[in-house]
Design a protein around this motif. Structure first.
Motif, PDB file in Angstrom:
ATOM      1  N   ILE A 170       2.099 -13.428  -6.517  1.00  0.00           N
ATOM      2  CA  ILE A 170       1.094 -12.394  -7.096  1.00  0.00           C
ATOM      3  C   ILE A 170       1.378 -11.209  -6.497  1.00  0.00           C
ATOM      4  O   ILE A 170       1.029 -11.505  -5.036  1.00  0.00           O
ATOM      5  N   LEU A 171       1.762 -10.046  -6.821  1.00  0.00           N
ATOM      6  CA  LEU A 171       1.812  -8.849  -6.079  1.00  0.00           C
ATOM      7  C   LEU A 171       1.004  -7.915  -6.434  1.00  0.00           C
ATOM      8  O   LEU A 171       0.813  -7.937  -8.107  1.00  0.00           O
ATOM      9  N   LEU A 172       0.627  -7.309  -5.315  1.00  0.00           N
ATOM     10  CA  LEU A 172      -0.530  -5.976  -5.610  1.00  0.00           C
ATOM     11  C   LEU A 172       0.409  -4.954  -5.416  1.00  0.00           C
ATOM     12  O   LEU A 172       0.931  -4.869  -4.262  1.00  0.00           O
ATOM     13  N   LEU A 173       0.682  -4.051  -5.992  1.00  0.00           N
ATOM     14  CA  LEU A 173       1.669  -2.846  -5.906  1.00  0.00           C
ATOM     15  C   LEU A 173       0.219  -1.165  -6.025  1.00  0.00           C
ATOM     16  O   LEU A 173       0.361  -0.844  -6.958  1.00  0.00           O
ATOM     17  N   ASP A 174      -0.184  -0.741  -4.821  1.00  0.00           N
ATOM     18  CA  ASP A 174      -0.337   0.927  -5.161  1.00  0.00           C
ATOM     19  C   ASP A 174       0.611   1.842  -4.562  1.00  0.00           C
ATOM     20  O   ASP A 174       1.318   2.096  -3.789  1.00  0.00           O
ATOM     21  N   GLU A 175       0.953   2.543  -5.924  1.00  0.00           N
ATOM     22  CA  GLU A 175       2.289   3.482  -5.826  1.00  0.00           C
ATOM     23  C   GLU A 175       3.356   3.082  -4.848  1.00  0.00           C
ATOM     24  O   GLU A 175       3.458   3.763  -4.588  1.00  0.00           O
ATOM     25  N   PRO A 176       3.845   1.862  -5.440  1.00  0.00           N
ATOM     26  CA  PRO A 176       4.568   1.809  -4.353  1.00  0.00           C
ATOM     27  C   PRO A 176       6.311   2.781  -4.519  1.00  0.00           C
ATOM     28  O   PRO A 176       7.342   2.366  -3.632  1.00  0.00           O
ATOM     29  N   THR A 177       6.879   3.669  -5.661  1.00  0.00           N
ATOM     30  CA  THR A 177       7.358   4.452  -5.554  1.00  0.00           C
ATOM     31  C   THR A 177       6.787   6.275  -5.734  1.00  0.00           C
ATOM     32  O   THR A 177       7.096   7.514  -5.922  1.00  0.00           O
ATOM     33  N   ALA A 178       5.771   6.085  -5.203  1.00  0.00           N
ATOM     34  CA  ALA A 178       4.793   7.760  -5.223  1.00  0.00           C
ATOM     35  C   ALA A 178       5.694   8.733  -3.512  1.00  0.00           C
ATOM     36  O   ALA A 178       5.858   9.717  -4.616  1.00  0.00           O
ATOM     37  N   SER A 179       6.224   9.121  -2.989  1.00  0.00           N
ATOM     38  CA  SER A 179       7.268   9.622  -1.768  1.00  0.00           C
ATOM     39  C   SER A 179       8.367   9.327  -2.094  1.00  0.00           C
ATOM     40  O   SER A 179       9.009   9.268  -0.902  1.00  0.00           O
ATOM     41  N   LEU A 180       9.251   8.409  -3.311  1.00  0.00           N
ATOM     42  CA  LEU A 180      10.032   8.548  -3.376  1.00  0.00           C
ATOM     43  C   LEU A 180      11.698   9.739  -3.992  1.00  0.00           C
ATOM     44  O   LEU A 180      10.705   9.702  -4.901  1.00  0.00           O
ATOM     45  N   ASP A 181      12.639   9.882  -3.507  1.00  0.00           N
ATOM     46  CA  ASP A 181      13.608  10.235  -4.599  1.00  0.00           C
ATOM     47  C   ASP A 181      13.885   9.575  -5.236  1.00  0.00           C
ATOM     48  O   ASP A 181      13.898   8.205  -6.038  1.00  0.00           O
ATOM     49  N   SER A 219       0.812  -1.253  -0.336  1.00  0.00           N
ATOM     50  CA  SER A 219      -0.006   0.278   0.100  1.00  0.00           C
ATOM     51  C   SER A 219       0.776   1.439   0.064  1.00  0.00           C
ATOM     52  O   SER A 219       1.920   1.171  -0.070  1.00  0.00           O
ATOM     53  N   GLN A 220       0.018   2.149  -0.195  1.00  0.00           N
ATOM     54  CA  GLN A 220       1.038   3.712  -0.320  1.00  0.00           C
ATOM     55  C   GLN A 220       1.281   4.247   0.886  1.00  0.00           C
ATOM     56  O   GLN A 220       2.285   4.936   0.892  1.00  0.00           O
TER      57      GLN A 220
END
Lengths: 249, 262
Positions: free
Chosen positions: A185-196, A111-112
């Motif tokens: 199975i992998l579910l990814l919700d914005e896995p990089t949203a707050s990363l540089d 999750s985010q």
């Protein structure tokens, strides 16, 4: 829109996840039983080694779809089937313990936001899914530390509870916790949203590794660079067709 | 949390109804608890959750319905048809009960060590040195200094008493623990410590539990599955994160929406 097709895709490979006729609406009782339809007749299938990127405008229901797949939101109708032990397990209408079993063995979710557990050290948060599988504590901690290092979390933070970490650090703890187990199975919700940028590249690398090792991945990636790097297919999520966007049930 | 294993239910409640005078405290409740599963019962004060818990644990006799428990070695028993002696044995060996008020679950007049040792003696331990050793070990596991072993719980803080009550319940290796608001009435920092402790113990000991709480944060942290009660009836149930993130019933939506953000 780019549709990168990779040669590793095998049309004869049976899907790991198959969704058909999925419908989901929210009924808000405090507002006169206001019904907010979100998903209508969604169908998709994802095979091992594929990464399906969900795209669509904000509010179209991408996160709702992902959460419904994980059983976090309750689908109104349709079917979500997961391959487990060479048979299909239906998740729509399933008993809680069936969903938990699928989450334990087959389906991971990033999750985010990290849901912080008071007093538990970052390394223990990450190692926990392995410990639950009966992996020896020393081994689990080694693997947790390896992942934390790979994701750029400084060693001085490993023994601290993540409550006071930055958003980006918490997100990487979350990613490490979900990727420490080789979920099919992998579910990814914005896995990089707050990363540089540097940390984002580390996460992209990990996701590609999992995909190429045969995981079936479904994700929401707003960053088009990330999406192009990880996705093998695009699935468009369209906003609900209802003219007013909402109606009373 | 462990993932519940798929076998047969440990506890099965069927059509549990309890009235106090003309008032229905709990109406027609049905569920199965599976090994390794932690079930939360949530709802506001007066919703019937504690009455239900007491019926499940054999402390109250329901007016209708039955509770079946799968014992470790003696097959399935009907909790309310057991003799008083057998039920007491069950509650001291295979079960634990953590009260909201630790004073109700402890013997305040005897030492911390004796509070823990008493449970061990109930399951047949006789060697004084071993009992004392186990008591010291359990004090450490609930983060109470070993030099408090001979002190009475009257000299303990509320949080320490609650941790002692947990140690007393878990020392004999129960399979099923009932908990009634185990963190109710404690400061939040004390509460966090107890939640962390309970979470770790439930996980490591592969316990099954039924937890009554009005605190949805506690429910999210400790339980796999939730039953939401209102006016004595179960109005919604399901996977904990699903009930809290996508509540269906108007009352559950109101409860979830009432949580104060920090």
């Amino acid at each position: 829109m780019s549709h990168p097709e990779r040669s590793c895709e095998d049309p004869t490979m049976p899907p790991a996840l198959r969704v058909s006729g999925l419908a989901k609406s929210f009924v808000v009782h405090a507002h006169g039983d206001l019904a907010l339809p979100v998903l209508h007749d969604v169908s998709l299938a994802v095979s091992p080694g594929e990464c399906l990127a969900l795209v669509g405008p904000s509010g179209a229901g991408k996160s709702t779809l992902l959460r419904s797949l994980y059983g976090n939101y309750r689908a109104d109708a349709g079917s979500i089937r997961v391959r487990q032990d060479d048979t299909w397990t239906e998740l729509v209408g399933a008993e809680p313990r069936t969903v938990l079993d699928v989450r334990h063995r087959t389906m991971g979710f990033v999750s985010q936001f990290l849901r912080v557990i008071p007093r538990v050290a970052a390394v223990d948060v990450v190692a926990e899914p392995l410990l639950r599988r009966g992996v020896d504590a020393t081994e689990a901690h080694h693997r947790a530390e390896f992942l934390l290092g790979m994701l750029g979390i400084p060693a001085r933070l490993w023994a601290l509870p993540p409550a006071t970490f930055s958003g980006g650090e918490q997100q990487r703890i979350n990613i490490a916790r979900s990727l420490i187990v080789d979920y099919p199975i992998l579910l990814l919700d914005e896995p990089t949203a707050s990363l540089d940028a540097a940390n984002r590249d580390g996460v992209v690398e990990l996701i590609c590794q999992r995909r190429d090792a045969g995981a079936a991945v479904v994700g929401i990636f707003h960053d088009t660079g990330v999406r192009d790097a990880v996705a093998t297919r695009i699935h468009e999520v369209l906003p609900p067709a209802s003219p007013a966007g909402a109606r009373h049930a | 949390m462990n993932t519940p294993t798929l076998s047969s239910p440990l506890l099965s409640a069927r059509n549990i109804t309890k009235r106090f005078g003309g008032r229905i405290a709990c109406h027609d409740v049905n569920f199965d608890l599976w090994p390794g599963e932690v079930l939360g019962i949530v709802g506001e004060s007066g919703s019937g959750k504690t009455t239900l818990l007491n019926c499940l644990a054999g402390r109250l006799t329901p007016d209708e319905g039955s509770v079946a428990y799968e014992t470790a070695s003696a097959g399935t028993v009907d909790v309310h048809r057991l003799s008083e002696a057998r039920r007491r044995l069950l509650t001291r060996t295979e079960w634990g009960f953590v009260n909201q008020d630790a004073r109700e679950g402890l013997r305040m007049g005897v030492s911390a060590g004796a509070n823990i040792g008493e449970r061990l003696m109930a399951v047949g331990a006789r060697h004084y040195g071993e009992i004392r050793g186990s008591a010291a070990d359990w004090l450490a596991r609930v983060e109470i200094d070993a030099d408090r072993l001979d002190d009475r719980p009257t000299t303990f803080s509320g949080g320490m008493r609650q941790r002692l009550q947990i140690a007393r319940n878990l020392v004999s290796g129960p399979r099923l623990v009932f908990m009634d608001e185990p963190t109710g009435g404690l400061d939040v920092s004390v509460q966090a410590r107890i939640l962390d402790l309970l979470r770790g113990l439930v996980e490591r000991l592969h316990l099954s539990a039924v937890l009554v709480t009005h605190d949805l944060g506690v429910a999210r942290l400790l339980t796999h599955r939730l039953m939401v009660m209102q006016g004595g009836a179960v109005i919604e149930e399901g996977l904990t994160d699903q009930v809290l993130d996508d509540p269906q019933h108007a009352y559950t939506q109101m409860l979830v929406a009432s949580i104060l953000p920090v």
